[in-house]
Design a protein around this motif. Structure first.
Motif, PDB file in Angstrom:
ATOM      1  N   LEU A 123     103.021  47.685 -40.139  1.00  6.79           N
ATOM      2  CA  LEU A 123     103.985  47.196 -41.121  1.00  6.79           C
ATOM      3  C   LEU A 123     103.470  45.920 -41.780  1.00  6.79           C
ATOM      4  CD1 LEU A 123     107.474  47.685 -39.393  1.00  6.79           C
ATOM      5  CD2 LEU A 123     106.168  49.278 -40.810  1.00  6.79           C
ATOM      6  N   ASP A 124     102.894  45.048 -40.977  1.00  9.91           N
ATOM      7  CA  ASP A 124     102.309  43.811 -41.483  1.00  9.91           C
ATOM      8  C   ASP A 124     101.225  44.123 -42.520  1.00  9.91           C
ATOM      9  OD1 ASP A 124     102.400  41.059 -41.416  1.00  9.91           O
ATOM     10  OD2 ASP A 124     101.668  40.877 -39.372  1.00  9.91           O
ATOM     11  N   GLU A 125     100.342  45.037 -42.160  1.00  8.95           N
ATOM     12  CA  GLU A 125      99.243  45.390 -43.061  1.00  8.95           C
ATOM     13  C   GLU A 125      99.764  46.083 -44.319  1.00  8.95           C
ATOM     14  OE1 GLU A 125      94.806  47.273 -42.670  1.00  8.95           O
ATOM     15  OE2 GLU A 125      96.461  48.401 -41.792  1.00  8.95           O
ATOM     16  N   GLN A 126     100.813  46.897 -44.173  1.00  2.00           N
ATOM     17  CA  GLN A 126     101.356  47.594 -45.337  1.00  2.00           C
ATOM     18  C   GLN A 126     101.901  46.603 -46.364  1.00  2.00           C
ATOM     19  OE1 GLN A 126     101.540  51.262 -46.009  1.00  2.00           O
ATOM     20  NE2 GLN A 126     101.606  50.085 -47.895  1.00  2.00           N
ATOM     21  N   VAL A 127     102.579  45.556 -45.872  1.00  2.00           N
ATOM     22  CA  VAL A 127     103.073  44.515 -46.771  1.00  2.00           C
ATOM     23  C   VAL A 127     101.913  43.858 -47.507  1.00  2.00           C
ATOM     24  CG1 VAL A 127     104.163  42.234 -46.853  1.00  2.00           C
ATOM     25  CG2 VAL A 127     105.209  44.078 -45.525  1.00  2.00           C
ATOM     26  N   ALA A 128     100.841  43.569 -46.785  1.00  2.00           N
ATOM     27  CA  ALA A 128      99.675  42.943 -47.417  1.00  2.00           C
ATOM     28  C   ALA A 128      99.053  43.874 -48.468  1.00  2.00           C
ATOM     29  CB  ALA A 128      98.641  42.576 -46.363  1.00  2.00           C
ATOM     30  N   ARG A 129      99.012  45.150 -48.183  1.00  2.00           N
ATOM     31  CA  ARG A 129      98.437  46.097 -49.149  1.00  2.00           C
ATOM     32  C   ARG A 129      99.316  46.219 -50.388  1.00  2.00           C
ATOM     33  NH1 ARG A 129      94.054  48.830 -47.706  1.00  2.00           N
ATOM     34  NH2 ARG A 129      93.388  48.734 -45.511  1.00  2.00           N
ATOM     35  N   PHE A 130     100.624  46.241 -50.188  1.00  2.76           N
ATOM     36  CA  PHE A 130     101.533  46.243 -51.340  1.00  2.76           C
ATOM     37  C   PHE A 130     101.324  44.993 -52.189  1.00  2.76           C
ATOM     38  CE2 PHE A 130     105.064  49.015 -49.216  1.00  2.76           C
ATOM     39  CZ  PHE A 130     104.397  50.160 -49.602  1.00  2.76           C
ATOM     40  N   LYS A 131     101.108  43.860 -51.509  1.00  2.36           N
ATOM     41  CA  LYS A 131     100.929  42.599 -52.233  1.00  2.36           C
ATOM     42  C   LYS A 131      99.624  42.611 -53.027  1.00  2.36           C
ATOM     43  CE  LYS A 131     102.607  38.497 -53.147  1.00  2.36           C
ATOM     44  NZ  LYS A 131     103.909  38.376 -53.838  1.00  2.36           N
ATOM     45  N   LEU A 132      98.564  43.097 -52.412  1.00  2.00           N
ATOM     46  CA  LEU A 132      97.289  43.192 -53.122  1.00  2.00           C
ATOM     47  C   LEU A 132      97.418  44.075 -54.359  1.00  2.00           C
ATOM     48  CD1 LEU A 132      94.714  43.593 -50.214  1.00  2.00           C
ATOM     49  CD2 LEU A 132      94.840  41.688 -51.827  1.00  2.00           C
ATOM     50  N   ALA A 133      98.088  45.204 -54.206  1.00  4.64           N
ATOM     51  CA  ALA A 133      98.266  46.115 -55.337  1.00  4.64           C
ATOM     52  C   ALA A 133      99.054  45.448 -56.451  1.00  4.64           C
ATOM     53  CB  ALA A 133      98.965  47.389 -54.879  1.00  4.64           C
ATOM     54  N   ALA A 134     100.085  44.669 -56.076  1.00  4.59           N
ATOM     55  CA  ALA A 134     100.905  43.982 -57.076  1.00  4.59           C
ATOM     56  C   ALA A 134     100.102  42.931 -57.837  1.00  4.59           C
ATOM     57  CB  ALA A 134     102.110  43.327 -56.397  1.00  4.59           C
ATOM     58  N   MET A 135      99.075  42.374 -57.183  1.00  7.77           N
ATOM     59  CA  MET A 135      98.231  41.369 -57.820  1.00  7.77           C
ATOM     60  C   MET A 135      96.990  41.979 -58.472  1.00  7.77           C
ATOM     61  SD  MET A 135      98.458  38.167 -55.107  1.00  7.77           S
ATOM     62  CE  MET A 135      97.759  39.079 -53.727  1.00  7.77           C
ATOM     63  N   ASN A 136      96.945  43.329 -58.515  1.00  9.37           N
ATOM     64  CA  ASN A 136      95.809  44.048 -59.108  1.00  9.37           C
ATOM     65  C   ASN A 136      94.493  43.677 -58.438  1.00  9.37           C
ATOM     66  OD1 ASN A 136      97.348  45.465 -61.118  1.00  9.37           O
ATOM     67  ND2 ASN A 136      97.484  43.530 -62.247  1.00  9.37           N
ATOM     68  N   MET A 137      94.548  43.576 -57.121  1.00  9.03           N
ATOM     69  CA  MET A 137      93.353  43.262 -56.338  1.00  9.03           C
ATOM     70  C   MET A 137      93.060  44.405 -55.379  1.00  9.03           C
ATOM     71  SD  MET A 137      94.162  39.256 -55.481  1.00  9.03           S
ATOM     72  CE  MET A 137      92.774  39.110 -54.378  1.00  9.03           C
ATOM     73  N   GLY A 138      91.778  44.609 -55.103  1.00  8.34           N
ATOM     74  CA  GLY A 138      91.382  45.650 -54.167  1.00  8.34           C
ATOM     75  C   GLY A 138      90.474  45.097 -53.086  1.00  8.34           C
ATOM     76  N   ILE A 139      90.338  45.835 -52.003  1.00 12.88           N
ATOM     77  CA  ILE A 139      89.445  45.442 -50.919  1.00 12.88           C
ATOM     78  C   ILE A 139      88.582  46.641 -50.542  1.00 12.88           C
ATOM     79  CG2 ILE A 139      90.933  43.626 -50.010  1.00 12.88           C
ATOM     80  CD1 ILE A 139      91.877  45.582 -47.866  1.00 12.88           C
ATOM     81  N   ASP A 140      87.557  46.404 -49.728  1.00 21.73           N
ATOM     82  CA  ASP A 140      86.653  47.467 -49.297  1.00 21.73           C
ATOM     83  C   ASP A 140      87.213  48.207 -48.091  1.00 21.73           C
ATOM     84  OD1 ASP A 140      84.632  46.931 -51.217  1.00 21.73           O
ATOM     85  OD2 ASP A 140      83.996  45.201 -50.030  1.00 21.73           O
ATOM     86  N   SER A 141      86.627  49.373 -47.829  1.00 22.64           N
ATOM     87  CA  SER A 141      86.919  50.139 -46.613  1.00 22.64           C
ATOM     88  C   SER A 141      85.616  50.362 -45.867  1.00 22.64           C
ATOM     89  CB  SER A 141      87.553  51.489 -46.965  1.00 22.64           C
ATOM     90  OG  SER A 141      88.775  51.319 -47.632  1.00 22.64           O
ATOM     91  N   LEU A 142      85.694  50.523 -44.563  1.00 24.07           N
ATOM     92  CA  LEU A 142      84.498  50.774 -43.760  1.00 24.07           C
ATOM     93  C   LEU A 142      83.927  52.151 -44.075  1.00 24.07           C
ATOM     94  CD1 LEU A 142      85.722  49.495 -40.266  1.00 24.07           C
ATOM     95  CD2 LEU A 142      84.079  48.366 -41.787  1.00 24.07           C
ATOM     96  N   THR A 143      82.602  52.244 -44.121  1.00 23.17           N
ATOM     97  CA  THR A 143      81.955  53.550 -44.203  1.00 23.17           C
ATOM     98  C   THR A 143      82.015  54.201 -42.827  1.00 23.17           C
ATOM     99  OG1 THR A 143      79.769  52.717 -43.597  1.00 23.17           O
ATOM    100  CG2 THR A 143      80.371  52.646 -45.940  1.00 23.17           C
ATOM    101  N   GLU A 144      81.729  55.500 -42.764  1.00 23.02           N
ATOM    102  CA  GLU A 144      81.721  56.192 -41.470  1.00 23.02           C
ATOM    103  C   GLU A 144      80.665  55.594 -40.546  1.00 23.02           C
ATOM    104  OE1 GLU A 144      83.970  58.372 -40.395  1.00 23.02           O
ATOM    105  OE2 GLU A 144      84.962  57.976 -42.311  1.00 23.02           O
ATOM    106  N   GLN A 145      79.513  55.207 -41.109  1.00 23.23           N
ATOM    107  CA  GLN A 145      78.469  54.578 -40.299  1.00 23.23           C
ATOM    108  C   GLN A 145      78.941  53.245 -39.729  1.00 23.23           C
ATOM    109  OE1 GLN A 145      75.224  54.686 -43.212  1.00 23.23           O
ATOM    110  NE2 GLN A 145      74.035  55.941 -41.759  1.00 23.23           N
ATOM    111  N   GLN A 146      79.649  52.481 -40.546  1.00 22.56           N
ATOM    112  CA  GLN A 146      80.160  51.190 -40.075  1.00 22.56           C
ATOM    113  C   GLN A 146      81.186  51.375 -38.969  1.00 22.56           C
ATOM    114  OE1 GLN A 146      81.348  49.721 -43.943  1.00 22.56           O
ATOM    115  NE2 GLN A 146      79.704  48.196 -43.944  1.00 22.56           N
TER     116      GLN A 146
END
Length: 420
Positions: A387-410
């Motif tokens: 839930l904590d992370e979901q709020v942060a993701r909603f906030k990032l989306a609202a600010m038109n910001m994105g973040i990376d995701s881990l690759t399968e190797q990572q």
């Protein structure tokens, strides 16, 4: 009986101004708007009653409307006599929410309004400082039977709840919203830091630059207050009882002193500890003439007012929300907002964008406890990380910001102990 007939507010004619305030924060709370859309579709609180005790201003009002959008019948009261805004109360009543709140009621009326909120027989609670929960467990145990659980906003409230849990007295589960990452990292630090200085500056109309500011307590709220004071050009002194936090304050560039030493040099004091008697008689004895005292902790006990009054020959209001205490030796000490929360009693509280995350956590935590109360038990639990992370993701989306995701190797690398 409709909400207007049930409610106790000061003046319904103030509603138009209250609606404007609520509309303004609505436009600046995109995360809560996202959750409102979900609630309107899913109706997670259909047929349930929710009681809310929070600082009753526009951002809180919008949270109440989001909970209402989830199908709940909502009743709300203030969590501090001086932070309630009468125009917002009137607007909520027009929107179908039952309100028991007025600005600056006397202590008995304040208590009566809180009890009236509980007498709506809620299934779920949102609390601030533990007043609803403690009243249920002490004075109104007859109203406990319907309560499934709730969520708590503040450090002070969680301390009280954990004490109840430790003693085996807590009768339903409570979610510790204050301990969530998206609460203390942003609300406590950036929200408190900005809003405390908004309150002090608008109340005193004095410059902060060059003055010595004493911050009592270096938790997340204290960090924010100290950081903003430094940004305003103040010389910052921190007092602490925790050795680790004291070292942290020192390495953050602040002077660390015992309170008795800090009291001698401070121009402006801000208490943010959640404890009582942080500033008391021995400190008043050595303070400068003209020292300004303020509190940003939940209750008005951090600055000991009875001891200040006992040392004074006169007390008068010299400006709105400023009381002047003239001591027997002629020195004057000024107390802001009666020692209550300076950012809310003498200001509008945290910025809307900050409370967007906190109140999103409140709404989601309320749904979580309603979905899981039978399995949680009568204890204080943390906000689930997802839930904590979901709020942060909603906030990032609202600010038109994105973040990376881990690759399968990572992912494989992080999951392995043998791979180099």
């Amino acid at each position: 009986m409709n909400t207007k007939d049930r409610s106790i507010v000061r003046d319904m004619s103030l509603a138009p101004e209250g609606h404007l305030k609520i509309d303004w924060v609505n436009a600046h709370m995109p995360v809560l708007n996202k959750i409102r859309e979900q609630f309107e579709k899913e109706k997670p609180f259909q047929g349930l009653k929710v009681a809310i005790s929070l600082h009753l201003e526009a951002k809180t009002a919008y949270l109440a409307k989001v909970v209402q959008a989830g199908g709940a019948e909502v009743a709300i009261c203030g969590s501090n006599p001086l932070s309630t805004q009468d125009d917002v109360c009137a607007a909520l009543v027009e929107d179908g929410i039952t309100v028991f709140a007025k600005y600056n009621p006397d202590p008995q009326e304040y208590k009566d309004l809180l009890v009236k909120t509980l007498e709506t027989q809620p299934d779920l609670l949102i609390d601030d400082g533990g007043d609803l929960v403690s009243t249920l467990h002490t004075e109104r145990q007859d109203l406990l039977k319907n309560v499934r659980g709730g969520a708590e906003e503040t450090t002070t409230g969680i301390l009280r709840l954990k004490a109840m849990e430790k003693q085996g007295q807590l009768k339903f589960p409570m979610v510790a919203v204050n301990d969530a990452f998206c609460k203390y990292l942003f609300d406590n630090r950036y929200g408190t830091g900005q809003s405390v200085w908004d309150g002090i500056n608008r109340t005193t109309n004095l410059v902060a630059a060059g003055k010595t500011v004493v911050v009592n307590g270096y938790g997340w709220c204290g960090k924010g207050v100290a950081m903003r004071a430094k940004g305003l050009g103040s010389n910052v002194v921190v007092t602490e009882i925790d050795a680790i936090k004291a070292v942290e304050a020192y390495m953050d560039g602040f002077t660390v002193l015992p309170m008795l030493e800090a009291a001698k040099i401070g121009d402006i004091f801000v208490t943010v500890t959640g404890n009582r008697d942080v500033i008391r008689g021995e400190h008043y004895e050595v303070m400068k003439d003209g020292a300004i005292l303020s509190n940003a902790g939940h209750f008005d006990v951090e600055v000991n007012k009875p001891e200040l009054e006992a040392l004074s020959t006169s007390v008068r209001t010299v400006r709105r929300n400023i009381e002047e205490y003239q001591l027997k030796d002629g020195r004057k000490i000024y107390l802001l907002a009666e020692g209550r929360l300076v950012n809310l009693a003498a200001g509008d509280g945290h910025p809307a964008e900050i409370m967007d995350m906190t109140f999103a956590l409140q709404a989601m935590s309320l749904k979580y406890v309603n979905d899981n109360y039978k399995n949680i038990g009568n204890k204080v639990v943390n906000v689930p990380y997802e839930l904590d992370e979901q709020v942060a993701r909603f906030k990032l989306a609202a600010m038109n910001m994105g973040i990376d995701s881990l690759t399968e190797q990572q992912k494989a690398y992080l999951d392995s102990w043998a791979e180099h």
